[in-house]
Design an enzyme around this catalytic site. Sequence first.
Site, PDB file in Angstrom:
ATOM      1  N   ASP A   1       0.827  -1.201   0.000  1.00 19.71           N
ATOM      2  CA  ASP A   1       0.000   0.000   0.000  1.00 19.71           C
ATOM      3  C   ASP A   1       0.871   1.265   0.000  1.00 19.71           C
ATOM      4  O   ASP A   1       2.104   1.193   0.003  1.00 19.71           O
ATOM      5  CB  ASP A   1      -0.928  -0.026   1.214  1.00 19.71           C
TER       6      ASP A   1
ATOM      7  N   ASP B   1     -10.446   2.608  -3.429  1.00 17.43           N
ATOM      8  CA  ASP B   1     -11.095   1.373  -2.996  1.00 17.43           C
ATOM      9  C   ASP B   1     -12.535   1.285  -3.505  1.00 17.43           C
ATOM     10  O   ASP B   1     -13.282   2.273  -3.484  1.00 17.43           O
ATOM     11  CB  ASP B   1     -11.129   1.302  -1.472  1.00 17.43           C
TER      12      ASP B   1
END
Length: 407
Positions: A153, A211
Site C-alpha cells: 500500500d 477502494d
Amino acid sequence: MRKRSFYVFIITYCLFNLKAYAQSGKEVTLASKPPMGWMTWNYFADNINEKDIMEIADAMVTTGMLKAGYNYVLIDDGWQGGRDNKNNIIADPKKFPSGIKALADYVHHKGLKLGIYSDASSLTCAGYTASLHFEEQDAKTFASWGIDYLKYDYCGAPEDVETAKNRYKTMADALRKSGRDIVFGICEWGGRKPWSWAAESGGQLWRTTNDVRDKWKRRAVEEAGEGILDIIDLNSSLAQYAGPGRWNDMDMLVVGLNGKKGPSGDLGGTGCTAVEYQSQMSLWCMLASPLAATNDVRNMSEEVKRILLNPEIISINQDALGKQAVRKINNETWTVFLKPLSNDEYALAILNRSDQARQTSYDFAEFGLNGNYQLKDLWQHKIAGTGKKWKGTVNAHETKVFRLTRK
C-alpha cells in the site's frame, strides 16, 4: 581458427539467451494470468486472526473456490505486531499465536497460497508497522514464512510520482533477492498512473482506482466512494497496459457482501442487487482484473456461488492470451466490450447502464468481426444463436456475456 570462432559464437549465443531468460523469465512467469483468491479486508477489516483465516481456507476448498481457480488467501492490513529486538517484523501474537509461518504451512497444505500486506511508509493505512527502510529485511522474513504474494500500500507516503516509483522498485528488488517467488501487487490507487510505470518498478499488478465500495455507482450527492460502474469506466481505456505478468487491478469483488458494515460499506456502500454483482463479476473478468473475493465464503448463498464460481465466466478472465477487453461502444445507455481470446475466439460483453430493461442489436462487423459466429451465453450456459449479429433484451444494470466462435 574457424573451430575457435564457432565455439566463441556458441558460448556468446548461450550467454545472451541465458541473460535474456534471467531478465524476462520471472516477469512472465509470475502472475502470467490474473491472480485469483480471497482477501480479508472488506469482510474483517483489521479484526483478523489465524482461526478465521484457517476457516476461510477450509471453506475455499469445500465450496469449490479452489477448484474454480481462487488459490490465494490474502491477508490485508492488521496482522502486524511491531518488530522484535533485531527489527524483524512480527505478527500480532494475540491474533496469530502460531505465527504466520504456521499459517502459511496450513494454507499450502490445502493447495492454496498465502498473501500478506505492507506499506511503502513507516505505518500502514490502519496504523500498523510498515516496511519503509526495512524492505530487504521484511522481504527475507516474508520469504522465510512461505509468503507467495505481497500487497504493498501507499498510505503516509509522498504524493509525487518519482518517490512512488523508487519505493516500489526498492521493495520489488528486495522480493527478487529474497530467494522466493512472490507476486508483487502495487496499491497506490491510480492517482500517479501506475499503469505507465508499475511494471518497470517490478509490479505484476497495480491498483488503478480508489477502494471499491459495495454499491453500483457513486450517487450525485456523494463526493467520494467508487462504485462498480465508476471503476469500470476508469479502467475501460487501459487495455494497452495489461498482459501476462502485468495487470490493471480493479480492486476487490464485493459480490455477496450485501451492504455489510465496514470498509466496503463506507461512503455509501449499502449493497447491490444480484444483477449488479453479476455485472461486476462479468466485467472484472472481461477487463482481465485480478479477482479477489471478500465475502464470507463460509456462508455463501447459492446465488453468490453461482456468480463467483461460474467456470465459463472465469475462463474469460483466465484466458491464456492475456488480453484486456477493449471498449467499443460507450454512451449513457450502453457500454460494449470486446475481448480477444485464444483459439481465435472472442468474448463480447453488453452492459445496460440504464435503470430499465432495454432492447438492442449489434452487427459484429461494427467491432471488426466478419463472417458468422456461434454465440454462447455464458450466464445462461446455452447457445444464443449463430450469425453476424445479435439482438435481444438486457435488463437494467445487467451485462450479457457471449463467447463468439467462428463458424
